[in-house]
Write a protein that holds these residues in place. Structure first.
Motif, PDB file in Angstrom:
ATOM      1  N   VAL A  63       5.638  92.578  42.430  1.00 30.39           N
ATOM      2  CA  VAL A  63       6.416  91.612  43.132  1.00 30.39           C
ATOM      3  C   VAL A  63       7.768  91.415  42.601  1.00 30.39           C
ATOM      4  CG1 VAL A  63       6.129  89.282  43.804  1.00 30.39           C
ATOM      5  CG2 VAL A  63       4.236  90.487  44.299  1.00 30.39           C
ATOM      6  N   THR A  64       7.808  91.140  41.164  1.00 26.81           N
ATOM      7  CA  THR A  64       9.091  90.912  40.408  1.00 26.81           C
ATOM      8  C   THR A  64       9.972  91.896  40.630  1.00 26.81           C
ATOM      9  OG1 THR A  64       7.704  89.740  38.769  1.00 26.81           O
ATOM     10  CG2 THR A  64       9.960  90.020  38.285  1.00 26.81           C
ATOM     11  N   LYS A  65       9.485  93.426  40.470  1.00 23.79           N
ATOM     12  CA  LYS A  65      10.191  94.399  40.715  1.00 23.79           C
ATOM     13  C   LYS A  65      11.002  94.403  41.952  1.00 23.79           C
ATOM     14  CE  LYS A  65       9.985  99.491  40.330  1.00 23.79           C
ATOM     15  NZ  LYS A  65      11.160  99.967  39.443  1.00 23.79           N
ATOM     16  N   ALA A  66       9.834  94.498  43.080  1.00 27.25           N
ATOM     17  CA  ALA A  66      10.451  94.414  44.340  1.00 27.25           C
ATOM     18  C   ALA A  66      11.293  93.622  44.696  1.00 27.25           C
ATOM     19  CB  ALA A  66       9.211  94.138  45.394  1.00 27.25           C
ATOM     20  N   VAL A  67      11.414  92.140  44.447  1.00 28.44           N
ATOM     21  CA  VAL A  67      12.420  91.081  44.254  1.00 28.44           C
ATOM     22  C   VAL A  67      13.882  91.342  43.811  1.00 28.44           C
ATOM     23  CG1 VAL A  67      13.030  88.721  44.240  1.00 28.44           C
ATOM     24  CG2 VAL A  67      10.706  89.352  44.776  1.00 28.44           C
ATOM     25  N   PHE A  76       8.128  93.044  33.498  1.00 29.53           N
ATOM     26  CA  PHE A  76       9.309  93.880  34.188  1.00 29.53           C
ATOM     27  C   PHE A  76      10.674  93.335  33.580  1.00 29.53           C
ATOM     28  CE2 PHE A  76      12.944  93.477  37.164  1.00 29.53           C
ATOM     29  CZ  PHE A  76      12.669  94.676  37.607  1.00 29.53           C
ATOM     30  N   PHE A  77      10.716  92.041  33.296  1.00 32.77           N
ATOM     31  CA  PHE A  77      12.143  91.464  32.718  1.00 32.77           C
ATOM     32  C   PHE A  77      12.552  92.221  31.458  1.00 32.77           C
ATOM     33  CE2 PHE A  77      11.273  87.482  35.453  1.00 32.77           C
ATOM     34  CZ  PHE A  77      12.205  87.954  36.254  1.00 32.77           C
ATOM     35  N   LYS A  78      11.541  92.613  30.617  1.00 36.48           N
ATOM     36  CA  LYS A  78      11.851  93.336  29.538  1.00 36.48           C
ATOM     37  C   LYS A  78      12.361  94.697  29.734  1.00 36.48           C
ATOM     38  CE  LYS A  78       8.665  90.899  26.225  1.00 36.48           C
ATOM     39  NZ  LYS A  78       7.440  90.899  25.491  1.00 36.48           N
ATOM     40  N   ALA A  82      13.959  95.509  32.674  1.00 38.95           N
ATOM     41  CA  ALA A  82      15.130  95.454  33.032  1.00 38.95           C
ATOM     42  C   ALA A  82      16.222  94.983  32.276  1.00 38.95           C
ATOM     43  CB  ALA A  82      14.858  94.474  34.150  1.00 38.95           C
ATOM     44  N   LYS A  83      15.824  94.586  30.718  1.00 40.57           N
ATOM     45  CA  LYS A  83      16.792  93.933  29.775  1.00 40.57           C
ATOM     46  C   LYS A  83      17.018  92.563  30.269  1.00 40.57           C
ATOM     47  CE  LYS A  83      17.715  98.693  27.859  1.00 40.57           C
ATOM     48  NZ  LYS A  83      16.731  98.705  27.306  1.00 40.57           N
ATOM     49  N   GLN A  84      16.313  91.745  30.835  1.00 35.96           N
ATOM     50  CA  GLN A  84      16.593  90.558  31.346  1.00 35.96           C
ATOM     51  C   GLN A  84      15.743  89.615  30.416  1.00 35.96           C
ATOM     52  OE1 GLN A  84      19.255  89.711  33.263  1.00 35.96           O
ATOM     53  NE2 GLN A  84      19.583  92.113  33.494  1.00 35.96           N
ATOM     54  N   TRP A  85      15.309  90.117  29.416  1.00 39.40           N
ATOM     55  CA  TRP A  85      14.602  89.128  28.525  1.00 39.40           C
ATOM     56  C   TRP A  85      15.083  88.893  27.065  1.00 39.40           C
ATOM     57  CZ3 TRP A  85      10.510  86.534  30.745  1.00 39.40           C
ATOM     58  CH2 TRP A  85       9.641  85.847  29.857  1.00 39.40           C
ATOM     59  N   PRO A  86      14.986  87.864  26.555  1.00 42.58           N
ATOM     60  CA  PRO A  86      14.301  86.358  26.776  1.00 42.58           C
ATOM     61  C   PRO A  86      14.917  85.936  27.910  1.00 42.58           C
ATOM     62  CG  PRO A  86      15.223  86.195  24.872  1.00 42.58           C
ATOM     63  CD  PRO A  86      15.896  87.597  25.294  1.00 42.58           C
ATOM     64  N   PRO A  87      14.340  84.711  28.614  1.00 44.13           N
ATOM     65  CA  PRO A  87      15.035  83.905  29.630  1.00 44.13           C
ATOM     66  C   PRO A  87      16.115  83.084  29.096  1.00 44.13           C
ATOM     67  CG  PRO A  87      12.705  83.822  29.667  1.00 44.13           C
ATOM     68  CD  PRO A  87      12.943  84.466  28.598  1.00 44.13           C
ATOM     69  N   LYS A  88      17.222  82.933  29.820  1.00 46.04           N
ATOM     70  CA  LYS A  88      18.372  82.171  29.349  1.00 46.04           C
ATOM     71  C   LYS A  88      18.753  80.930  30.407  1.00 46.04           C
ATOM     72  CE  LYS A  88      21.233  85.607  31.569  1.00 46.04           C
ATOM     73  NZ  LYS A  88      20.113  86.413  32.140  1.00 46.04           N
ATOM     74  N   ASN A  89      19.538  80.006  29.735  1.00 46.51           N
ATOM     75  CA  ASN A  89      20.005  79.017  30.432  1.00 46.51           C
ATOM     76  C   ASN A  89      21.029  79.552  31.286  1.00 46.51           C
ATOM     77  OD1 ASN A  89      18.438  76.807  29.854  1.00 46.51           O
ATOM     78  ND2 ASN A  89      19.318  76.997  27.609  1.00 46.51           N
ATOM     79  N   PRO A  90      21.433  79.079  32.473  1.00 43.23           N
ATOM     80  CA  PRO A  90      22.466  79.611  33.458  1.00 43.23           C
ATOM     81  C   PRO A  90      23.732  79.027  32.990  1.00 43.23           C
ATOM     82  CG  PRO A  90      21.273  77.786  34.505  1.00 43.23           C
ATOM     83  CD  PRO A  90      20.458  78.113  33.325  1.00 43.23           C
TER      84      PRO A  90
END
Length: 324
Positions: free
Chosen positions: A271-275, A312-314, A316-324
């Motif tokens: 689901v995460t990947k598809a979105v 998935f985020f790891k 996609a190199k989008q980990w760890p979560p960050k503040n906007p």
């Protein structure tokens, strides 16, 4: 003839096997006609067309109705804003006494953008100047909005105690109350149907005008003390933004796709990947998802992410979560 029947039989069995193996998931949303329903329907379409799943939108009265269902795994996914999902996990405030500890985050689907607005000919130029005026209050059928409006007022050093409250059931009714002259200022969702309607109703007064939120460290700290997941951003005047008459700083907070520990990690991963990979399809299906940014999906929050989303985020190199 026997050969033809054999081919047909094999095809039917193959289709049946495919259907049996297809993952069926539900996406819980607010009622039809809401932003959440539009966004949830877009997500379900992408999961079906791109994610190899059978996905169904399940509209309900609101997150207080479907959060327990998602928590128990009876519905696989749902849409909840940052304050709602945090309150639901902890069983506090609008979820007082109703803990939903199994809820987990998948990712941010879109930011909700709000600001305090007045008629354009009003002498009020800042949120601080709203002290003592009539504003919508209570939001009896949409309790989360109390915290959202309080956070906005806090940027001007105010609270509802400083205002003349005008009770309304939800913030759409609050927006329309400004158009009807029943309040002097109201919180508006940027680009919403109700904001368009109020803008037209106030045409004799120049339409709407948003008040910029302050971005001083003190204002930001006061805002986040009420609602920790908020941030601000400057918006330029645009045809879809009635009320933004000059560059204006507004408040944003994230709306998440949420799931639970009961949903398998491989399903949440898919689901995460598809979105993440289908922004074009999402924004084509729902105008609100034009603000969807895949690289902003993993935002820091007190609620834990599901291991499938984290995986998935790891990648996609989008980990760890960050503040906007």
């Amino acid at each position: 003839m026997n050969s033809f029947r054999s081919v047909i039989g094999a095809t039917i069995l193959s289709c049946a096997a495919t259907m049996a193996n297809a993952q069926v998931v539900g996406v819980a949303t607010n009622p039809q006609g809401t932003l959440y329903y539009s966004a949830g329907a877009a997500v379900a379409g992408v999961l079906q067309q791109k994610g190899g799943m059978t996905a169904r939108v399940q509209p309900m009265s609101g997150s207080s109705a479907y959060a327990p269902l998602v928590n128990r795994g009876e519905v696989e996914f749902g849409l909840m804003n940052a304050i709602d999902v945090g309150n639901a996990v902890e069983g506090i405030l609008n979820f007082k006494g109703r803990k939903n500890p199994e809820l987990r985050l998948v990712g941010v689907l879109f930011p909700i953008t709000v600001g305090m607005a007045v008629p354009n000919d009003s002498p009020i130029k800042s949120i601080r100047e709203l002290k003592g005026v009539r504003v919508p209050s209570q939001f009896t059928s949409q309790s989360t909005i109390v915290f959202v409006q309080d956070a906005l007022l806090a940027t001007g050093g105010l609270s509802i105690a400083d205002m003349k409250p005008f009770p309304v059931p939800d913030y759409s009714k609050g927006m329309l109350a400004l158009g009807d002259g029943k309040v002097d200022a109201a919180m508006f969702g940027l680009g919403t149907g109700a904001s368009q309607e109020a803008h037209v109703a106030l045409s004799s007064r120049g339409g709407l005008r948003y008040l910029s939120t302050s971005d001083t460290p003190e204002a930001t700290a006061a805002m986040r003390k009420v609602f920790s997941a908020t941030y601000t951003k400057v918006f330029e005047p645009a045809p879809g933004y009635p009320g933004v008459v000059a560059p204006t700083r507004l408040m944003l907070y994230p709306a998440f796709i949420v799931t639970s520990t009961h949903v398998p990690a491989d399903v949440v991963y898919k689901v995460t990947k598809a979105v993440y990979e289908n922004k074009a399809a999402l924004e084509a299906a729902s105008a609100i998802l034009k603000t969807f940014d895949p690289k902003e999906m993993a935002q820091a929050n007190a609620v834990l992410y599901h291991p499938g989303a984290e995986r998935f985020f790891k990648e996609a190199k989008q980990w760890p979560p960050k503040n906007p």
